[in-house]
Enzyme design. Sequence first.
Site, PDB file in Angstrom:
ATOM      1  N   GLU A 110       5.385   3.884  11.428  1.00  0.00           N
ATOM      2  CA  GLU A 110       4.678   4.140  10.177  1.00  0.00           C
ATOM      3  C   GLU A 110       5.743   4.346   9.114  1.00  0.00           C
ATOM      4  O   GLU A 110       6.475   5.341   9.130  1.00  0.00           O
ATOM      5  CB  GLU A 110       3.772   5.369  10.258  1.00  0.00           C
ATOM      6  CG  GLU A 110       2.999   5.580   8.950  1.00  0.00           C
ATOM      7  CD  GLU A 110       2.287   6.926   8.834  1.00  0.00           C
ATOM      8  OE1 GLU A 110       1.577   7.106   7.827  1.00  0.00           O
ATOM      9  OE2 GLU A 110       2.458   7.786   9.728  1.00  0.00           O
ATOM     10  N   ASP A 124       3.774   3.437  -2.786  1.00  0.00           N
ATOM     11  CA  ASP A 124       3.862   3.191  -4.224  1.00  0.00           C
ATOM     12  C   ASP A 124       3.852   1.677  -4.423  1.00  0.00           C
ATOM     13  O   ASP A 124       4.675   0.966  -3.835  1.00  0.00           O
ATOM     14  CB  ASP A 124       5.174   3.780  -4.760  1.00  0.00           C
ATOM     15  CG  ASP A 124       5.284   3.702  -6.274  1.00  0.00           C
ATOM     16  OD1 ASP A 124       4.727   2.749  -6.868  1.00  0.00           O
ATOM     17  OD2 ASP A 124       5.947   4.561  -6.863  1.00  0.00           O
ATOM     18  N   TYR A 174      -3.340  12.337   3.444  1.00  0.00           N
ATOM     19  CA  TYR A 174      -3.544  13.281   2.341  1.00  0.00           C
ATOM     20  C   TYR A 174      -3.846  12.534   1.047  1.00  0.00           C
ATOM     21  O   TYR A 174      -4.774  12.883   0.312  1.00  0.00           O
ATOM     22  CB  TYR A 174      -2.274  14.129   2.204  1.00  0.00           C
ATOM     23  CG  TYR A 174      -2.225  14.992   0.967  1.00  0.00           C
ATOM     24  CD1 TYR A 174      -2.929  16.200   0.908  1.00  0.00           C
ATOM     25  CD2 TYR A 174      -1.454  14.612  -0.131  1.00  0.00           C
ATOM     26  CE1 TYR A 174      -2.875  16.995  -0.228  1.00  0.00           C
ATOM     27  CE2 TYR A 174      -1.394  15.412  -1.271  1.00  0.00           C
ATOM     28  CZ  TYR A 174      -2.106  16.593  -1.310  1.00  0.00           C
ATOM     29  OH  TYR A 174      -2.047  17.382  -2.429  1.00  0.00           O
ATOM     30  N   GLU A 191      -4.870   9.379   0.725  1.00  0.00           N
ATOM     31  CA  GLU A 191      -6.093   8.602   0.830  1.00  0.00           C
ATOM     32  C   GLU A 191      -7.316   9.442   0.472  1.00  0.00           C
ATOM     33  O   GLU A 191      -8.219   8.973  -0.239  1.00  0.00           O
ATOM     34  CB  GLU A 191      -6.257   8.049   2.241  1.00  0.00           C
ATOM     35  CG  GLU A 191      -7.536   7.269   2.448  1.00  0.00           C
ATOM     36  CD  GLU A 191      -7.634   6.657   3.823  1.00  0.00           C
ATOM     37  OE1 GLU A 191      -8.599   5.900   4.053  1.00  0.00           O
ATOM     38  OE2 GLU A 191      -6.743   6.912   4.655  1.00  0.00           O
TER      39      GLU A 191
END
Length: 252
Positions: free
Chosen positions: A51, A125, A200, A202
């Site tokens: 991830e 980002d 968090y 999302e």
Amino acid sequence: MGKNKLAKFDDMAGYPHVFQYPFSVLQAEGFPMRGHWNEQFFHNDHPIVLELGCGKGEYTVGLGRLFPEKNFIGVDIKGARMWSGAKESLEAGMTNVAFLRTSIELIAHFFAPGEVSEIWITFPDPQMKKVNKRLTSTRFMRLYREILSGDGLIHLKTDSNFMFTYTCEMAKVNHYPIRVCTDDLYHSGMANDILSIRTYYEQQWLDRGLNIKYIQFVCEPRETLVEPDVEIEYDSYRSFNRSKRSALAAGK
């Protein structure tokens, strides 16, 4: 640096599943487990899933719980955020989860060719003005290709229409096989246990009524890669400065 951050760094220094390698050490000595994560750390031959930009590590930990037959590594440069997932997985006794604090640009220093089977990119980002910093740009595809297996998968989950549209066009123009693609995940019928793990950030976007987008494609080997030549409208809500975005996310 705040005392809270320093305390978290000190705490993580004693975690056996967290790896923090300064660039100077990496340059001088290299990373000893490169090519040997399964053998030396996980002690199995299960597929390795990364991830990237893991933040608090919600997907790293969540996927680790759902798939004990796979190994998961959260990668981020910001250790204070990573601490949450690292602490949770340590306290839960999870043996198929690890965390790596480094810049994503250096990822090939930590993994050998073919060592990684899948990459998750969760709410990055979108870097609307800086394509070379965009985590699904062709620059990063080349980096990922250095460590992915032949049929290695890329997953992108994002609130950003700009990031989603760009990634779809990048995959299409480079003829990457697209397995799944939706611009409204939670109304598509696809939101299974995997895709329903919520980070968090999302949850902030969902609370604001934004649709969540998801694309999964195979990052096949390519001799050359092409940047998509397409005009994409910027995400208007990202034009605010940080304090205004934070206030909006908090519902103020």
